[in-house]
Design a protein around this motif. Structure first.
Motif, PDB file in Angstrom:
ATOM      1  N   HIS A 254      10.310  55.148   0.781  1.00 56.16           N
ATOM      2  CA  HIS A 254      10.256  53.121   1.713  1.00 56.16           C
ATOM      3  C   HIS A 254       9.108  54.329   2.795  1.00 56.16           C
ATOM      4  N   SER A 255       8.252  53.328   1.736  1.00 55.94           N
ATOM      5  CA  SER A 255       6.782  53.649   2.112  1.00 55.94           C
ATOM      6  C   SER A 255       6.271  53.079   3.414  1.00 55.94           C
ATOM      7  N   GLN A 256       7.573  51.948   4.475  1.00 56.87           N
ATOM      8  CA  GLN A 256       6.936  51.255   5.196  1.00 56.87           C
ATOM      9  C   GLN A 256       7.370  52.289   6.809  1.00 56.87           C
ATOM     10  N   SER A 257       8.178  53.456   6.161  1.00 58.84           N
ATOM     11  CA  SER A 257       8.791  54.377   7.264  1.00 58.84           C
ATOM     12  C   SER A 257       7.648  55.234   7.037  1.00 58.84           C
ATOM     13  N   GLU A 258       7.919  55.562   8.927  1.00 57.08           N
ATOM     14  CA  GLU A 258       6.899  56.962   9.373  1.00 57.08           C
ATOM     15  C   GLU A 258       7.597  57.945   8.470  1.00 57.08           C
ATOM     16  N   HIS A 259       8.914  58.205   8.061  1.00 54.11           N
ATOM     17  CA  HIS A 259       9.263  59.769   7.651  1.00 54.11           C
ATOM     18  C   HIS A 259       9.425  59.130   5.833  1.00 54.11           C
ATOM     19  N   SER A 260       8.896  57.881   5.032  1.00 57.38           N
ATOM     20  CA  SER A 260       8.041  57.600   4.472  1.00 57.38           C
ATOM     21  C   SER A 260      10.060  57.427   3.132  1.00 57.38           C
ATOM     22  N   VAL A 261      11.428  58.115   3.164  1.00 61.12           N
ATOM     23  CA  VAL A 261      12.126  57.636   2.707  1.00 61.12           C
ATOM     24  C   VAL A 261      12.875  56.582   3.794  1.00 61.12           C
ATOM     25  N   VAL A 262      13.774  56.077   3.133  1.00 67.57           N
ATOM     26  CA  VAL A 262      15.175  55.519   3.946  1.00 67.57           C
ATOM     27  C   VAL A 262      15.830  56.557   4.678  1.00 67.57           C
ATOM     28  N   THR A 263      15.764  55.749   6.071  1.00 66.62           N
ATOM     29  CA  THR A 263      16.661  57.199   7.059  1.00 66.62           C
ATOM     30  C   THR A 263      17.517  56.347   7.721  1.00 66.62           C
ATOM     31  N   ILE A 264      18.964  57.138   8.825  1.00 66.05           N
ATOM     32  CA  ILE A 264      19.374  56.586   9.959  1.00 66.05           C
ATOM     33  C   ILE A 264      19.409  56.756  11.110  1.00 66.05           C
ATOM     34  N   SER A 265      19.397  56.313  12.215  1.00 65.36           N
ATOM     35  CA  SER A 265      19.414  56.644  13.439  1.00 65.36           C
ATOM     36  C   SER A 265      21.254  56.779  13.982  1.00 65.36           C
TER      37      SER A 265
END
Length: 304
Positions: A254-265
């Motif tokens: 997930h290049s558009q996330s600050e974590h670079s991968v898909v994450t959840i909250s």
């Protein structure tokens, strides 16, 4: 289309009759078709149905204590029991008696003396109807994309579990989950890729939340919710932490996330005296989800 008759072997029929001879006769007629259980009274039948949920009840009209007719009416107004079809076995086959059967909520009646072939055919027919109804009911509760339970199921299940919590003082916890920066994912990778992420996340959540009583539902869009009966807040926190780590550990780009991968909250809450309604339980877990997002996402927060 109806399932094959061979599928009926796993079905369960409960026979309710205070005559041992009649119980033996009915068991003898049906034991090669399905699984048969027997009780002697309407009171025992109601208790049994609450615990075991048979697929069909064959009930004598005239019983010691509560009558079959009264039991049928009681079951029809009890949500957990109202979907169980009831067939009366009765010698009262006149028009008035038949009318009372239908008005009580029975699906059919079998006249005495018993004709074995007639009994077998009617039981087969009603078991097939019950199987088909169960399939349709299950489909209506399943999210078409992810294959997990949908919002409709959640709405019914959380209300049921909360009533159970109040009645028996069982713990009940909830985890509200949101896929981080999912709109950005869709905009960058496309909706087909987004759908694939939803399916993979749902699958991983279901893989981890695997106790028979626990439920993972798609709440809407990229939101999921986990219902955890008999689980206090501390246990729910451990599960939420495990889920957050597991989704990040899938390493879905997930290049558009600050974590670079898909994450959840995730937001965690438990039913308490001050959080005693469906609305308050949802709001509490949703508030915690909001705090988790404010804390940088890829984490969980819980009520005190």
């Amino acid at each position: 289309m109806f399932k094959d008759v061979s599928d009926l072997a796993s079905c369960e029929v409960l026979i309710v009759d205070d005559s041992e001879l009649m119980r033996r006769l009915l068991v003898g007629c049906l034991q090669e078709i399905c699984n048969v259980k027997t009780v002697e009274s309407a009171e025992q039948a109601i208790i049994y149905c609450q615990e075991e949920q048979p697929d069909l009840v064959l009930m004598d009209w005239v019983l010691e204590g509560m009558s079959g007719l009264e039991a049928c009416k009681k079951m029809q107004v009890t949500p957990k029991l109202s979907e169980i079809p009831i067939v009366f076995v009765t010698s009262n086959a006149n028009e008035e008696s038949q009318l009372q059967c239908w008005e009580a909520g029975a699906v059919d009646f079998v006249p005495k003396p018993i004709v074995p072939k007639t009994l077998q055919n009617r039981v087969k027919t009603h078991l097939k109807y019950k199987l088909q109804a169960d399939v349709l009911r299950n489909y209506s509760f399943i999210d078409g994309l992810t294959g997990i339970y949908n919002r409709r199921f959640f709405d019914a299940e959380v209300e049921r579990l909360l009533k159970q919590h109040h009645r028996a003082d069982h713990a009940l916890s909830m985890i509200m989950i949101d896929i981080d920066f999912f709109k950005k994912y869709n905009d960058y990778y496309g909706h087909l890729a987004g759908d694939d992420v939803l399916k993979q996340v749902a699958s991983k959540l279901k893989e981890i939340v695997r106790r028979p009583l626990d439920t993972v539902c798609r709440y809407g869009g990229e939101e999921f919710v986990v219902l955890l009966p008999d689980t206090p807040l501390q246990g729910a926190k451990i599960i939420a932490k495990t889920l957050v780590r597991a989704i990040a550990g899938m390493a879905l780009e997930h290049s558009q996330s600050e974590h670079s991968v898909v994450t959840i909250s995730a937001g965690v809450a438990s039913a308490t005296k001050t959080c005693a309604s469906v609305e308050s339980l949802i709001k509490s877990s949703d508030d915690m989800l909001y705090y988790a997002k404010g804390a940088g996402r890829n984490t969980y927060k819980c009520t005190d």
